[in-house]
Design a protein around this motif. Structure first.
Motif, mmCIF file in Angstrom:
data_model
loop_
_atom_site.group_PDB
_atom_site.id
_atom_site.type_symbol
_atom_site.label_atom_id
_atom_site.label_comp_id
_atom_site.label_asym_id
_atom_site.label_seq_id
_atom_site.Cartn_x
_atom_site.Cartn_y
_atom_site.Cartn_z
ATOM 1 N N ARG A 108 0.844 -1.198 0.000
ATOM 2 C CA ARG A 108 0.000 0.000 0.000
ATOM 3 C C ARG A 108 0.881 1.252 0.000
ATOM 4 N N PRO A 109 1.214 1.785 -1.172
ATOM 5 C CA PRO A 109 1.996 3.030 -1.217
ATOM 6 C C PRO A 109 1.236 4.114 -0.447
ATOM 7 N N THR A 110 1.947 4.854 0.400
ATOM 8 C CA THR A 110 1.274 5.766 1.328
ATOM 9 C C THR A 110 2.041 7.068 1.461
ATOM 10 N N VAL A 111 1.306 8.160 1.651
ATOM 11 C CA VAL A 111 1.924 9.445 1.978
ATOM 12 C C VAL A 111 1.606 9.731 3.443
ATOM 13 N N PHE A 112 2.642 9.896 4.259
ATOM 14 C CA PHE A 112 2.466 10.139 5.690
ATOM 15 C C PHE A 112 2.797 11.592 6.024
ATOM 16 N N SER A 113 1.983 12.201 6.872
ATOM 17 C CA SER A 113 2.382 13.473 7.481
ATOM 18 C C SER A 113 3.164 13.134 8.751
ATOM 19 N N LEU A 114 3.768 14.140 9.373
ATOM 20 C CA LEU A 114 4.474 13.875 10.630
ATOM 21 C C LEU A 114 3.490 13.386 11.688
ATOM 22 N N ALA A 115 2.268 13.954 11.659
ATOM 23 C CA ALA A 115 1.249 13.526 12.630
ATOM 24 C C ALA A 115 0.869 12.064 12.403
ATOM 25 N N ASP A 116 0.783 11.662 11.121
ATOM 26 C CA ASP A 116 0.496 10.253 10.804
ATOM 27 C C ASP A 116 1.575 9.353 11.404
ATOM 28 N N LEU A 117 2.821 9.777 11.223
ATOM 29 C CA LEU A 117 3.924 8.952 11.740
ATOM 30 C C LEU A 117 3.830 8.842 13.254
ATOM 31 N N ARG A 118 3.565 9.984 13.904
ATOM 32 C CA ARG A 118 3.440 9.969 15.368
ATOM 33 C C ARG A 118 2.338 9.016 15.809
ATOM 34 N N SER A 119 1.237 9.011 15.037
ATOM 35 C CA SER A 119 0.102 8.191 15.471
ATOM 36 C C SER A 119 0.405 6.692 15.334
ATOM 37 N N ILE A 120 1.382 6.339 14.523
ATOM 38 C CA ILE A 120 1.767 4.925 14.412
ATOM 39 C C ILE A 120 2.454 4.465 15.701
ATOM 40 N N GLY A 121 3.127 5.416 16.366
ATOM 41 C CA GLY A 121 3.785 5.055 17.623
ATOM 42 C C GLY A 121 5.153 5.686 17.694
ATOM 43 N N VAL A 122 5.451 6.262 18.841
ATOM 44 C CA VAL A 122 6.699 6.991 19.007
ATOM 45 C C VAL A 122 7.520 6.340 20.112
ATOM 46 N N ARG A 123 8.806 6.186 19.851
ATOM 47 C CA ARG A 123 9.701 5.625 20.867
ATOM 48 C C ARG A 123 10.962 6.475 20.944
#
Ligand SMILES: Nc1nc2c(c(=O)[nH]1)N[C@H]1C(S)=C(S)[C@@H](COP(=O)(O)O)O[C@H]1N2
Ligand SMILES: [Mo]
Length: 251
Positions: A108-123
């Motif tokens: 699934r080719p995807t365009v992520f915003s920074l907020a999208d990335l954060r919502s995936i999980g931050v460590r």
């Protein structure tokens, strides 16, 4: 892979490199997926041996993590080209419009915003940036593991490399999927409890702490998953080998 098989392969590779050379080593390494993209360059046989041995012995090893008290108080960033007007515009908008495109051999080719990335999980991790020129510093890096992002997009069976591009002209690199899915390979947005400052690669930098600093490309905006690195640049996995820096820079 069992230890004895590893030993057999590394011993075999070393012996082949020393003795009849490259034909045997090449065959052995190729059948185990151990050929780096810059194996055809000036340092080809050496690069293959280094990469193959590292892959077999340290595939799952972790970069050293430090304690909070070991964070370098005032690291200074490497010099950068001045930012373009387009970049300054994105910066003025708080990087809300920053995009990370993930394409190539993904389901699934995807365009992520920074907020999208954060919502995936931050460590977070406290690791060292080590420049090939001999200096280093320790910082806390906050971000989303690349492995989690690749789980979102899915990977096609032929996938073997993650190629990443920077907003900064001329900067791109690649890592194999072992490193792309390594638990310490992060798309970082934060540093030492704040947003990642622009001189350190903000708003988004790929941290690859198991390799030298030059693999941790700043301003990452595009990741392409590929089966081979032949079709990119001079076909050696990154611009580095053209200038004498090896593609694989494990530390
Ligand atoms: N886009 C981009 N990424 C880059 C560089 C650069 O000039 N531009 N320099 C690389 C090199 S050679 C090193 S050692 C590290 C330096 O990281 P630092 O500025 O955080 O010390 O970033 C790497 N990533
Ligand atoms: Mo560097």
């Amino acid at each position: 892979m069992t230890i004895s098989r590893r030993k057999l392969i590394t011993t075999g590779l070393a012996a082949a490199a020393g003795a009849t050379g490259l034909g045997v080593m090449d065959r052995l390494a190729r059948s185990y997926g151990l050929i780096p993209p810059d194996s055809g360059g000036v340092f080809g046989p050496g690069e293959t041996l280094t990469y193959a041995a590292q892959r077999l012995l340290t595939r799952h090893s972790m970069a050293r993590e430090f304690s909070r008290s070991q964070i370098s108080p005032k690291p200074f960033p490497n010099a950068l080209a001045p930012p373009t007007d387009a970049f300054k515009l994105l910066q003025a908008g708080g990087f809300r419009d920053w995009q990370l495109v993930v394409d190539g051999l993904v389901e699934r080719p995807t365009v992520f915003s920074l907020a999208d990335l954060r919502s995936i999980g931050v460590r977070s991790q406290i690791t060292e940036v080590v420049c090939e020129e001999g200096w280093s510093y320790v910082a806390e890096w906050i971000g989303t593991p690349l492995s989690a992002v690749l789980r979102e997009t899915g990977l096609k069976p032929e996938a073997r490399f993650a190629m990443y591009r920077s907003y900064e002209r001329g900067w791109w690199d690649s890592i194999d999927l072992g490193d792309a899915q390594h638990p310490q390979t992060f798309l970082t947005m934060g540093m030492n409890d704040g947003d990642l400052p622009v001189p350190f690669g903000g708003p988004l930098r790929l941290r690859v702490p198991r390799q030298l600093g030059y693999k941790s490309v700043k301003f990452v905006n595009h990741i392409t998953v590929a089966d081979s690195m032949k079709k990119f640049g001079s076909g050696q996995g990154s611009p580095g080998p053209d200038y004498g820096y090896s593609w694989y820079a494990g530390i």
